[in-house]
Design a protein around this motif. Structure first.
Motif, PDB file in Angstrom:
ATOM      1  N   PRO A 189      36.717  54.553  -3.926  1.00 20.06           N
ATOM      2  CA  PRO A 189      35.737  53.549  -3.481  1.00 20.06           C
ATOM      3  C   PRO A 189      34.502  53.542  -4.379  1.00 20.06           C
ATOM      4  N   ARG A 190      34.146  54.683  -4.911  1.00 17.38           N
ATOM      5  CA  ARG A 190      33.052  54.802  -5.876  1.00 17.38           C
ATOM      6  C   ARG A 190      33.649  55.405  -7.142  1.00 17.38           C
ATOM      7  N   PRO A 191      33.358  54.853  -8.332  1.00 19.11           N
ATOM      8  CA  PRO A 191      33.979  55.378  -9.555  1.00 19.11           C
ATOM      9  C   PRO A 191      33.798  56.890  -9.686  1.00 19.11           C
ATOM     10  N   LYS A 192      34.826  57.525 -10.253  1.00 14.48           N
ATOM     11  CA  LYS A 192      34.763  58.967 -10.496  1.00 14.48           C
ATOM     12  C   LYS A 192      34.759  59.221 -11.994  1.00 14.48           C
ATOM     13  N   LEU A 193      33.853  60.071 -12.421  1.00 13.03           N
ATOM     14  CA  LEU A 193      33.703  60.391 -13.827  1.00 13.03           C
ATOM     15  C   LEU A 193      33.934  61.881 -14.014  1.00 13.03           C
ATOM     16  N   LEU A 194      34.774  62.227 -14.981  1.00 10.85           N
ATOM     17  CA  LEU A 194      35.046  63.619 -15.319  1.00 10.85           C
ATOM     18  C   LEU A 194      34.296  63.954 -16.601  1.00 10.85           C
ATOM     19  N   LEU A 195      33.466  64.982 -16.555  1.00 10.10           N
ATOM     20  CA  LEU A 195      32.673  65.413 -17.709  1.00 10.10           C
ATOM     21  C   LEU A 195      33.126  66.815 -18.083  1.00 10.10           C
ATOM     22  N   GLU A 220      30.620  59.296  -8.863  1.00  6.77           N
ATOM     23  CA  GLU A 220      30.702  60.701  -8.469  1.00  6.77           C
ATOM     24  C   GLU A 220      31.209  61.463  -9.695  1.00  6.77           C
ATOM     25  N   ILE A 221      30.493  62.501 -10.084  1.00 11.13           N
ATOM     26  CA  ILE A 221      30.749  63.178 -11.349  1.00 11.13           C
ATOM     27  C   ILE A 221      31.263  64.591 -11.087  1.00 11.13           C
ATOM     28  N   PHE A 255      42.006  64.883 -14.311  1.00 16.78           N
ATOM     29  CA  PHE A 255      42.252  63.702 -15.141  1.00 16.78           C
ATOM     30  C   PHE A 255      42.789  62.557 -14.287  1.00 16.78           C
ATOM     31  N   HIS A 256      43.769  62.843 -13.452  1.00 18.36           N
ATOM     32  CA  HIS A 256      44.396  61.803 -12.641  1.00 18.36           C
ATOM     33  C   HIS A 256      43.444  61.217 -11.610  1.00 18.36           C
ATOM     34  N   ASP A 257      42.518  62.029 -11.138  1.00 19.09           N
ATOM     35  CA  ASP A 257      41.612  61.572 -10.095  1.00 19.09           C
ATOM     36  C   ASP A 257      40.426  60.794 -10.654  1.00 19.09           C
ATOM     37  N   ALA A 258      40.208  60.906 -11.977  1.00 16.24           N
ATOM     38  CA  ALA A 258      39.033  60.288 -12.586  1.00 16.24           C
ATOM     39  C   ALA A 258      39.329  58.868 -13.064  1.00 16.24           C
ATOM     40  N   ASP A 259      38.300  58.044 -13.079  1.00 16.59           N
ATOM     41  CA  ASP A 259      38.392  56.703 -13.663  1.00 16.59           C
ATOM     42  C   ASP A 259      38.037  56.723 -15.146  1.00 16.59           C
ATOM     43  N   ILE A 260      37.205  57.675 -15.549  1.00 20.37           N
ATOM     44  CA  ILE A 260      36.767  57.828 -16.942  1.00 20.37           C
ATOM     45  C   ILE A 260      36.577  59.317 -17.205  1.00 20.37           C
ATOM     46  N   VAL A 261      36.906  59.763 -18.429  1.00 22.04           N
ATOM     47  CA  VAL A 261      36.608  61.133 -18.835  1.00 22.04           C
ATOM     48  C   VAL A 261      35.636  61.086 -20.010  1.00 22.04           C
ATOM     49  N   VAL A 262      34.551  61.846 -19.884  1.00 22.51           N
ATOM     50  CA  VAL A 262      33.564  61.991 -20.957  1.00 22.51           C
ATOM     51  C   VAL A 262      33.738  63.391 -21.520  1.00 22.51           C
ATOM     52  N   THR A 263      34.055  63.486 -22.815  1.00 23.52           N
ATOM     53  CA  THR A 263      34.428  64.785 -23.356  1.00 23.52           C
ATOM     54  C   THR A 263      34.312  64.822 -24.861  1.00 23.52           C
ATOM     55  N   LYS A 264      34.386  66.029 -25.430  1.00 21.08           N
ATOM     56  CA  LYS A 264      34.554  66.158 -26.866  1.00 21.08           C
ATOM     57  C   LYS A 264      35.989  65.740 -27.186  1.00 21.08           C
ATOM     58  N   PRO A 265      36.200  64.923 -28.214  1.00 20.93           N
ATOM     59  CA  PRO A 265      37.529  64.335 -28.427  1.00 20.93           C
ATOM     60  C   PRO A 265      38.456  65.200 -29.285  1.00 20.93           C
ATOM     61  N   MET A 316      22.617  55.726 -20.464  1.00 21.03           N
ATOM     62  CA  MET A 316      22.705  54.292 -20.190  1.00 21.03           C
ATOM     63  C   MET A 316      24.021  53.705 -20.702  1.00 21.03           C
ATOM     64  N   ALA A 317      24.493  54.188 -21.844  1.00 17.66           N
ATOM     65  CA  ALA A 317      25.782  53.721 -22.376  1.00 17.66           C
ATOM     66  C   ALA A 317      26.926  54.131 -21.457  1.00 17.66           C
ATOM     67  N   ILE A 318      26.873  55.358 -20.926  1.00 13.96           N
ATOM     68  CA  ILE A 318      27.894  55.805 -19.968  1.00 13.96           C
ATOM     69  C   ILE A 318      27.842  54.949 -18.707  1.00 13.96           C
ATOM     70  N   ALA A 319      26.637  54.656 -18.239  1.00 14.41           N
ATOM     71  CA  ALA A 319      26.480  53.841 -17.030  1.00 14.41           C
ATOM     72  C   ALA A 319      27.060  52.442 -17.231  1.00 14.41           C
ATOM     73  N   ARG A 320      26.848  51.861 -18.405  1.00 13.27           N
ATOM     74  CA  ARG A 320      27.401  50.520 -18.679  1.00 13.27           C
ATOM     75  C   ARG A 320      28.921  50.543 -18.643  1.00 13.27           C
ATOM     76  N   PHE A 321      29.520  51.576 -19.194  1.00 16.72           N
ATOM     77  CA  PHE A 321      30.996  51.676 -19.195  1.00 16.72           C
ATOM     78  C   PHE A 321      31.511  51.807 -17.762  1.00 16.72           C
ATOM     79  N   VAL A 322      30.883  52.682 -16.992  1.00 18.88           N
ATOM     80  CA  VAL A 322      31.300  52.895 -15.600  1.00 18.88           C
ATOM     81  C   VAL A 322      31.180  51.609 -14.792  1.00 18.88           C
ATOM     82  N   SER A 323      30.190  50.785 -15.104  1.00 20.01           N
ATOM     83  CA  SER A 323      29.933  49.554 -14.347  1.00 20.01           C
ATOM     84  C   SER A 323      30.741  48.369 -14.841  1.00 20.01           C
ATOM     85  N   HIS A 324      31.707  48.613 -15.699  1.00 22.19           N
ATOM     86  CA  HIS A 324      32.496  47.531 -16.300  1.00 22.19           C
ATOM     87  C   HIS A 324      33.977  47.749 -15.958  1.00 22.19           C
ATOM     88  N   PRO A 325      34.400  47.445 -14.707  1.00 20.90           N
ATOM     89  CA  PRO A 325      35.782  47.752 -14.286  1.00 20.90           C
ATOM     90  C   PRO A 325      36.846  47.058 -15.116  1.00 20.90           C
TER      91      PRO A 325
END
Length: 373
Positions: A189-195, A220-221, A255-265, A316-325
């Motif tokens: 219901p609320r985006p999930k972000l994995l850091l 939710e992070i 990984f499966h539970d997250a909508d986006i992962v923010v990480t070292k690539p 702010m860049a992370i927030a824009r990505f999260v807010s762009h379904p």
């Protein structure tokens, strides 16, 4: 068939790739598959110090690592491994002990050691090198390698340009464990972000970054600190929307539970995200090969690269990505296409291709023992 998988624990990515290969090959009960930490086998008394030194270098000063990496990009392929005499002696002992029919390497140094040994001894055991970077760095290329698995068509092209025969290169992606490959719709219901910052927990240290993240990103992070216990203690229970974890053994669940992962690539992490269909934000890649990986992520539209060292702009860049379904859905669709293309060439097909040309078993009896160092 006896198969040895050679790896090392520089971080945990290479070891996870070895485990993924073993998991894939265990479908055949007739195969005997063993993972060997080559650094531990080569220098049993020093391995922990070598790994600790690497972790310290990567965690505190990447300049010397990147300088060496950039310089070595211009080296010719088929380089003699460091500590060549020790590599020869220990490789001879390993092959005498284990009698492998096939060797698979997921670490460039392992491939160099096996190829060097084969070139001097005449050992006929075939070698498959699984390249765990999204580059065609010459450190992976060795004369006595019988097949290469590449992450992408770009890596295949780079290897061909450096002289590797086309028929020795197979585009399989980077090996990941089966658990990453079965995503179900999360419907958060609320985006999930994995850091996360890999096994070493290489994440921003500044408290202001996490305060901004908590306040400005509508998600939710979950922050996985890995082995960075200092960071975990610093952040635990500090922010309302950031749930802090230490080292976890079921990372695929997150990984499966997250909508986006923010990480070292890292290369392995990138393909874990692809297989779990979790769009990526590559945050400030510091290692040179990670910058190549971040470019790959952007080029294939499976995420974004944020080379931004200002906390406010990065958040702010992370927030824009999260807010762009819609963008998240588009990235996930690209990942699905990529997964389908990789399924066309499993590692078992590569092994089948290689062993056709080589007798199985009794490898040591065919060696011409030579010590022409």
């Amino acid at each position: 068939m006896k198969i040895l998988i050679l790896t090392g624990k520089f971080g945990m990515g290479h070891y996870q790739a070895a485990q993924a290969i073993k998991e894939e090959l265990e479908n055949n009960p007739k195969d005997d598959i063993e993972i060997i930490d080559w650094i531990e086998y080569l220098t049993p008394g020093c391995a922990k110090y070598i790994y600790a030194g690497y972790s310290s270098l990567i965690g505190h000063n990447t300049f010397f690592y990147n300088y060496h990496y950039r310089k070595s990009e211009n080296y010719p392929p088929n380089r003699t491994p460091d500590h060549a005499l020790a590599c020869y002696v220990k490789m001879h002992r390993l092959i005498q002990q284990k009698r492998p029919d096939l060797i698979i390497s997921v670490l460039a140094f392992c491939s160099q050691a096996v190829s060097y040994y084969k070139s001097l001894s005449g050992c006929p055991v075939p070698l498959i090198t699984c390249i765990t970077d999204i580059t065609g760095h010459p450190e992976w290329i060795n004369r006595c390698t019988d097949a290469y698995t590449a992450a992408s068509d770009e890596v295949r092209s780079a290897l061909i340009q450096k002289g590797v025969p086309e028929n020795q290169i197979f585009v399989t992606g980077i090996p990941v464990r089966r658990k990453f490959k079965n995503r179900t719709a999360s419907g958060n219901p609320r985006p999930k972000l994995l850091l996360m910052g890999g096994g070493l927990g290489l994440l921003p240290k500044r408290l202001d970054f996490y305060k901004l993240l908590n306040d400005a990103v509508p998600a939710e992070i979950t922050l996985i600190a890995g082995k960075n216990e200092k960071l975990r203690q610093k952040l635990e229970n500090r922010f309302e929307h950031i749930h802090v974890m230490g080292y976890v053994h079921n990372i695929e669940t997150y990984f499966h539970d997250a909508d986006i992962v923010v990480t070292k690539p890292g290369g392995i992490t990138t393909f874990e995200a692809i297989h779990s269909e979790t769009p990526m934000i590559a945050l400030n890649p510091k290692l040179h090969q990670e910058k190549y990986n971040a470019d790959f992520i952007e080029r294939h539209h499976i995420g974004e690269q944020l080379a931004i060292f200002d906390d406010y702009q990065a958040v702010m860049a992370i927030a824009r990505f999260v807010s762009h379904p819609q963008k998240i859905r588009d990235c996930r669709q690209q990942m699905q296409v990529m997964k389908a293309s990789l399924d066309c060439c499993p590692l078992t097909d590569v092994i089948g291709h290689v062993i056709k040309s080589y007798p199985l078993g009794g490898s040591a009896s065919n060696e011409i023992l030579s010590f022409n160092f």
